[in-house]
Design an enzyme around this catalytic site. Structure first.
Site, PDB file in Angstrom:
ATOM      1  CG  HIS A   1     -91.474  26.155  53.463  1.00  0.00           C
ATOM      2  ND1 HIS A   1     -92.725  26.369  53.990  1.00  0.00           N
ATOM      3  CD2 HIS A   1     -90.738  27.246  53.777  1.00  0.00           C
ATOM      4  CE1 HIS A   1     -92.755  27.552  54.585  1.00  0.00           C
ATOM      5  NE2 HIS A   1     -91.561  28.099  54.490  1.00  0.00           N
TER       6      HIS A   1
ATOM      7  CD  GLN B   1     -95.108  27.488  58.816  1.00  0.00           C
ATOM      8  OE1 GLN B   1     -95.179  27.211  60.011  1.00  0.00           O
ATOM      9  NE2 GLN B   1     -95.455  26.643  57.859  1.00  0.00           N
TER      10      GLN B   1
HETATM   11  P1  5GP Z   1     -91.440  31.095  55.447  1.00  0.00           P
HETATM   12  O1  5GP Z   1     -91.442  32.573  55.762  1.00  0.00           O
HETATM   13  O2  5GP Z   1     -92.831  30.515  55.529  1.00  0.00           O
HETATM   14  O3  5GP Z   1     -90.421  30.323  56.207  1.00  0.00           O
HETATM   15  O4  5GP Z   1     -90.961  30.990  53.947  1.00  0.00           O
HETATM   16  C1  5GP Z   1     -91.804  31.169  52.861  1.00  0.00           C
HETATM   17  C2  5GP Z   1     -90.935  31.435  51.666  1.00  0.00           C
HETATM   18  O5  5GP Z   1     -91.720  31.262  50.507  1.00  0.00           O
HETATM   19  C3  5GP Z   1     -90.372  32.876  51.624  1.00  0.00           C
HETATM   20  O6  5GP Z   1     -88.951  32.815  51.582  1.00  0.00           O
HETATM   21  C4  5GP Z   1     -90.965  33.444  50.347  1.00  0.00           C
HETATM   22  O7  5GP Z   1     -90.086  34.289  49.657  1.00  0.00           O
HETATM   23  C5  5GP Z   1     -91.331  32.199  49.543  1.00  0.00           C
HETATM   24  N1  5GP Z   1     -92.474  32.355  48.641  1.00  0.00           N
HETATM   25  C6  5GP Z   1     -93.682  32.892  48.951  1.00  0.00           C
HETATM   26  N2  5GP Z   1     -94.508  32.833  47.897  1.00  0.00           N
HETATM   27  C7  5GP Z   1     -93.796  32.236  46.886  1.00  0.00           C
HETATM   28  C8  5GP Z   1     -94.129  31.897  45.545  1.00  0.00           C
HETATM   29  O8  5GP Z   1     -95.231  32.124  45.037  1.00  0.00           O
HETATM   30  N3  5GP Z   1     -93.151  31.303  44.816  1.00  0.00           N
HETATM   31  C9  5GP Z   1     -91.910  31.026  45.329  1.00  0.00           C
HETATM   32  N4  5GP Z   1     -91.037  30.436  44.517  1.00  0.00           N
HETATM   33  N5  5GP Z   1     -91.576  31.328  46.599  1.00  0.00           N
HETATM   34  C10 5GP Z   1     -92.509  31.930  47.372  1.00  0.00           C
END
Ligand code: 5GP
Length: 109
Positions: free
Chosen positions: A97, A91
């Site tokens: 999300h 994460q």
């Molecule tokens: P996690 O790694 O927390 O499961 O997923 C976070 C996701 O958020 C990643 O897939 C990354 O590409 C996406 N993400 C991070 N910053 C932004 C942003 O500013 N805009 C969008 N649309 N996606 C983002």
């Protein structure tokens, strides 16, 4: 404040594909599949691990919307819904999300 809260508040741009009173879905900025969306609640919950009984209805809403949005995006043959809860499993944004992924053959895990 997380990046996603800024997207909710329209302080940061995003390609929004769905919105209602409780949630928002937008395209991931670094897509891992032809369709890669992020579905988030409008209220701030850091991760699934921090959700509680008070969020029961909201969590149900999010999962049902994930399916509805996947179909709206043409993912009729299948899709993945994934949430990373905690830094140790990847994460990076600490606002709950659900990744909605599809449009190619996906492996698991
Ligand atoms: P996690 O790694 O927390 O499961 O997923 C976070 C996701 O958020 C990643 O897939 C990354 O590409 C996406 N993400 C991070 N910053 C932004 C942003 O500013 N805009 C969008 N649309 N996606 C983002």
């Amino acid at each position: 404040m997380s990046i996603f809260k800024k997207i909710i508040d329209r302080e940061l741009p995003a390609e929004i594909v769905y919105e209602d009173e409780f949630c928002l879905a937008f395209k991931d900025i670094q897509p891992k599949a032809p369709v890669h969306l992020l579905l988030i609640p409008k209220i701030e919950i850091r991760s699934l691990a921090e959700a509680n009984e008070n969020h029961k209805e909201l969590l149900g809403h999010l999962l049902l919307k994930a399916s509805e949005i996947a179909h709206q995006q043409g993912l009729d043959s299948g899709f993945q819904v994934i949430t990373n809860s905690g830094e140790s499993v990847g994460q990076t944004v600490f606002h709950l999300h659900f990744h909605i992924l599809g449009g190619k053959k996906l492996s698991w895990p």
